[in-house]
Design an enzyme around this catalytic site. Structure first.
Site, PDB file in Angstrom:
ATOM      1  N   CYS A 117     111.204 -44.518 -36.188  1.00 39.02           N
ATOM      2  CA  CYS A 117     111.741 -43.860 -37.482  1.00 39.02           C
ATOM      3  C   CYS A 117     113.060 -44.219 -37.519  1.00 39.02           C
ATOM      4  O   CYS A 117     113.955 -44.199 -36.555  1.00 39.02           O
ATOM      5  CB  CYS A 117     111.632 -42.290 -37.203  1.00 39.02           C
ATOM      6  N   CYS A 121     117.294 -38.489 -36.296  1.00 39.08           N
ATOM      7  CA  CYS A 121     117.795 -37.035 -35.987  1.00 39.08           C
ATOM      8  C   CYS A 121     118.095 -37.091 -34.270  1.00 39.08           C
ATOM      9  O   CYS A 121     117.337 -37.611 -33.601  1.00 39.08           O
ATOM     10  CB  CYS A 121     116.547 -36.064 -36.005  1.00 39.08           C
ATOM     11  N   CYS A 124     115.404 -36.117 -31.553  1.00 37.31           N
ATOM     12  CA  CYS A 124     114.044 -36.531 -31.516  1.00 37.31           C
ATOM     13  C   CYS A 124     113.862 -37.910 -31.158  1.00 37.31           C
ATOM     14  O   CYS A 124     114.505 -38.875 -30.977  1.00 37.31           O
ATOM     15  CB  CYS A 124     113.755 -36.796 -33.053  1.00 37.31           C
ATOM     16  N   GLU A 181     108.898 -40.995 -40.564  1.00 37.97           N
ATOM     17  CA  GLU A 181     109.341 -40.120 -41.696  1.00 37.97           C
ATOM     18  C   GLU A 181     108.309 -40.408 -42.958  1.00 37.97           C
ATOM     19  O   GLU A 181     108.287 -41.448 -43.676  1.00 37.97           O
ATOM     20  CB  GLU A 181     110.556 -40.274 -42.158  1.00 37.97           C
ATOM     21  N   SER A 212     105.015 -33.168 -43.512  1.00 38.42           N
ATOM     22  CA  SER A 212     106.331 -32.693 -42.969  1.00 38.42           C
ATOM     23  C   SER A 212     107.551 -33.571 -43.284  1.00 38.42           C
ATOM     24  O   SER A 212     107.308 -34.918 -42.974  1.00 38.42           O
ATOM     25  CB  SER A 212     106.310 -32.289 -41.426  1.00 38.42           C
ATOM     26  N   SER A 235     111.529 -29.898 -42.428  1.00 35.85           N
ATOM     27  CA  SER A 235     112.114 -29.873 -41.220  1.00 35.85           C
ATOM     28  C   SER A 235     113.805 -29.270 -41.282  1.00 35.85           C
ATOM     29  O   SER A 235     114.527 -30.347 -41.503  1.00 35.85           O
ATOM     30  CB  SER A 235     112.311 -31.040 -40.250  1.00 35.85           C
ATOM     31  N   LEU A 236     113.881 -28.076 -41.556  1.00 34.59           N
ATOM     32  CA  LEU A 236     115.309 -27.732 -41.770  1.00 34.59           C
ATOM     33  C   LEU A 236     116.238 -27.608 -40.476  1.00 34.59           C
ATOM     34  O   LEU A 236     117.340 -28.363 -40.578  1.00 34.59           O
ATOM     35  CB  LEU A 236     115.193 -26.299 -42.322  1.00 34.59           C
ATOM     36  N   HIS A 237     115.942 -27.071 -39.502  1.00 34.71           N
ATOM     37  CA  HIS A 237     116.857 -26.855 -38.455  1.00 34.71           C
ATOM     38  C   HIS A 237     118.085 -26.733 -38.488  1.00 34.71           C
ATOM     39  O   HIS A 237     118.900 -26.508 -37.563  1.00 34.71           O
ATOM     40  CB  HIS A 237     116.726 -28.273 -37.629  1.00 34.71           C
ATOM     41  N   ASN A 311     111.691 -28.999 -27.610  1.00 32.78           N
ATOM     42  CA  ASN A 311     111.187 -29.788 -26.280  1.00 32.78           C
ATOM     43  C   ASN A 311     112.037 -30.700 -25.807  1.00 32.78           C
ATOM     44  O   ASN A 311     112.291 -31.706 -26.527  1.00 32.78           O
ATOM     45  CB  ASN A 311     110.062 -30.495 -26.765  1.00 32.78           C
TER      46      ASN A 311
HETATM   47  N1  SAH Z   1     109.949 -36.977 -39.703  1.00 38.16           N
HETATM   48  C1  SAH Z   1     109.196 -36.022 -40.343  1.00 38.16           C
HETATM   49  C2  SAH Z   1     107.862 -35.627 -39.593  1.00 38.16           C
HETATM   50  C3  SAH Z   1     107.675 -35.892 -38.136  1.00 38.16           C
HETATM   51  S1  SAH Z   1     108.561 -34.949 -36.994  1.00 38.16           S
HETATM   52  C4  SAH Z   1     110.176 -34.791 -39.944  1.00 38.16           C
HETATM   53  O1  SAH Z   1     111.044 -34.938 -39.500  1.00 38.16           O
HETATM   54  O2  SAH Z   1     109.659 -33.605 -40.487  1.00 38.16           O
HETATM   55  C5  SAH Z   1     107.730 -33.585 -36.832  1.00 38.16           C
HETATM   56  C6  SAH Z   1     108.564 -32.343 -36.442  1.00 38.16           C
HETATM   57  O3  SAH Z   1     108.762 -32.269 -35.078  1.00 38.16           O
HETATM   58  C7  SAH Z   1     109.840 -32.158 -37.222  1.00 38.16           C
HETATM   59  O4  SAH Z   1     110.021 -30.908 -37.466  1.00 38.16           O
HETATM   60  C8  SAH Z   1     110.894 -32.499 -35.945  1.00 38.16           C
HETATM   61  O5  SAH Z   1     112.057 -32.028 -36.449  1.00 38.16           O
HETATM   62  C9  SAH Z   1     110.141 -31.927 -34.622  1.00 38.16           C
HETATM   63  N2  SAH Z   1     110.704 -32.490 -33.527  1.00 38.16           N
HETATM   64  C10 SAH Z   1     110.995 -33.481 -33.281  1.00 38.16           C
HETATM   65  N3  SAH Z   1     111.530 -33.722 -32.100  1.00 38.16           N
HETATM   66  C11 SAH Z   1     111.232 -32.527 -31.392  1.00 38.16           C
HETATM   67  C12 SAH Z   1     111.427 -32.013 -30.157  1.00 38.16           C
HETATM   68  N4  SAH Z   1     111.776 -32.771 -29.157  1.00 38.16           N
HETATM   69  N5  SAH Z   1     111.058 -30.434 -29.993  1.00 38.16           N
HETATM   70  C13 SAH Z   1     110.624 -30.109 -30.972  1.00 38.16           C
HETATM   71  N6  SAH Z   1     110.311 -30.599 -32.326  1.00 38.16           N
HETATM   72  C14 SAH Z   1     110.681 -31.659 -32.548  1.00 38.16           C
HETATM   73 FE1  SF4 Z   2     112.356 -39.069 -37.765  1.00 41.55          FE
HETATM   74 FE2  SF4 Z   2     111.374 -36.804 -38.076  1.00 41.55          FE
HETATM   75 FE3  SF4 Z   2     112.071 -37.679 -35.689  1.00 41.55          FE
HETATM   76 FE4  SF4 Z   2     113.870 -37.178 -37.721  1.00 41.55          FE
HETATM   77  S1  SF4 Z   2     112.486 -35.476 -36.549  1.00 41.55           S
HETATM   78  S2  SF4 Z   2     113.911 -38.887 -36.227  1.00 41.55           S
HETATM   79  S3  SF4 Z   2     112.834 -37.679 -39.326  1.00 41.55           S
HETATM   80  S4  SF4 Z   2     110.518 -38.192 -37.116  1.00 41.55           S
END
Ligand code: SAH
Ligand code: SF4
Length: 370
Positions: A117, A121, A124, A181, A212, A235-237, A311
């Site tokens: 990706c 983020c 991630c 994404e 998402s 994915s607001l966060h 996580n």
């Molecule tokens: N790229 C898109 C879809 C894939 S990620 C997006 O970001 O929405 C899917 C979800 O998993 C997102 O909400 C992301 O923020 C969350 N995510 C990523 N890493 C994570 C982690 N280590 N623990 C919990 N949620 C996580």
């Molecule tokens: Fe990509 Fe979604 Fe992970 Fe952000 S949370 S790095 S957009 S997969």
């Protein structure tokens, strides 16, 4: 071109050019989506000459099974190998009859849309290695078929497990929350979802498909103009630019004001509730001060908030907050009359967050090379 990247209309068009009637397309599609065929040879009701022509024009590729984590009655994570040797993941989550009233033989499948990706983020695993490529529509579609093929070929050995009869479908809901994404691979995603939604294809209702996104505002606007009632999850966060910017570089490109405007447009076009995903990361976005801006955004957009304890990812410094902190955050939202839930299951047991199994497998492969 792969046959699983073709919509029915496209296939009917190609067959018509070759002088074949439209019902041949129905036959081919039935072999692929109902019978889970993995070769042209098995399509015995199609004339041999047409099969040969199809085989010379289209590939019929399938994802290679690499490994599986998790037991049959819980969340199962599949790692697949693509034709260029890249890895992607899909996660199969059984319906919880107590929770959603769905029959327990129905499942939600979480699928990937890219290898890696580009959005990086900070929390991630999927973005850690950068971006490699977009998945083709067929590679998105085949994640559903590959899971069903695997379960048919490997019937469960415990009474809790779900057996699948040949031709039976077990994936009733889709979440596009795996690696990548989705809105950055817009055209292939839309083709794949058309196929997975169609009655001749995956047969999964549009309202049971959740996309998402980390917040690609222009593409959210584009999706709002499509004739599909897909669910949108943001994915607001973080509910302020300051908090969001700390963990999501995409916020610099599309700040909250722009994202919210795109969400409002989506809402106006679709008239449906959307969800905000909000991972709780200790000391980053879990302070009580974050609740007020989050609540006001949720109310403004008629959004439901899904709180997800983070996580932990190997090699990254972030931690999940204590249960007490997470519960307090949830209660503060509920007190403001926001519809909110807190995920309490232990998905962390199998690296359930996106990109983690792939990351571990790649690390192991590299370690064994040296
Ligand atoms: N790229 C898109 C879809 C894939 S990620 C997006 O970001 O929405 C899917 C979800 O998993 C997102 O909400 C992301 O923020 C969350 N995510 C990523 N890493 C994570 C982690 N280590 N623990 C919990 N949620 C996580
Ligand atoms: Fe990509 Fe979604 Fe992970 Fe952000 S949370 S790095 S957009 S997969």
């Amino acid at each position: 071109m792969d046959i699983k990247s073709q919509t029915k209309e496209a296939l009917v068009g190609v067959l018509a050019e070759w002088g074949h009637p439209a019902y041949r397309a129905d036959q081919v599609l039935r072999w692929i989506y109902s019978q889970h065929a993995t070769s042209w040879e098995v399509m015995t009701n199609i004339p041999a000459a047409l099969r040969e022509k199809l085989a010379s024009e289209f590939t019929l590729t399938t994802l290679g099974f690499v490994r599986l984590q998790g037991a049959a009655d819980t969340t199962r994570k599949f790692l697949w190998r693509l034709k260029d040797q890249s890895f992607i993941e899909s996660v199969l989550i059984p319906a919880n009859p107590a929770l959603d009233g769905d029959k327990s033989d129905r499942h939600t499948l979480c699928i990937s849309t890219q290898v890696g990706c580009a959005y990086g983020c900070r929390f991630c695993a999927s973005g850690l290695d950068g971006f490699k490529r977009n998945l083709e529509a067929a590679e998105i579609v085949d994640q559903v078929l590959a899971v069903e093929r695997y379960i048919q070929a490997n019937p469960p050995t415990t009474p809790e497990g779900t057996a699948v009869a040949p031709g039976e479908k077990i994936v009733s809901n889709l979440v596009i929350m795996g690696m990548g994404e989705p809105l950055a691979n817009y055209d292939n995603l839309l083709t794949a979802l058309k196929i997975l939604n169609a009655p001749w294809g995956g047969g999964i209702g549009a309202r049971k498909i959740t996309i998402s996104t980390s917040g690609l505002a222009p593409q959210i606007g584009k999706l709002a103009d499509e004739p599909f009632q897909f669910q949108l999850a943001i994915s607001l966060h973080g509910a302020t630019n300051a908090t969001r910017e700390k963990i999501m570089p995409v916020n610099r490109k599309y700040p909250l004001e722009e994202l919210v405007a795109a969400c409002e447009y989506y809402q106006k076009q679709k008239g449906r509730m959307m969800t905000f995903e909000y991972i709780l990361i200790a000391g980053v976005n879990d302070a009580v001060a974050e609740v007020a801006p989050l609540a006001s955004l949720a109310k403004r957009l008629n959004a439901k908030v899904n709180l997800i304890p983070y996580n932990p990812v190997e090699g990254l410094p972030w931690q999940r907050p204590t249960e007490a902190v997470a519960e307090a955050f949830l209660n503060a939202l509920l007190k403001r009359n926001v519809s909110a839930t807190l995920r309490r299951e232990k998905g962390g047991d199998i690296d359930a967050a996106c990109g983690q199994l792939r990351l571990r497998t790649m690390k192991e492969a590299n370690a064994s090379k040296v």
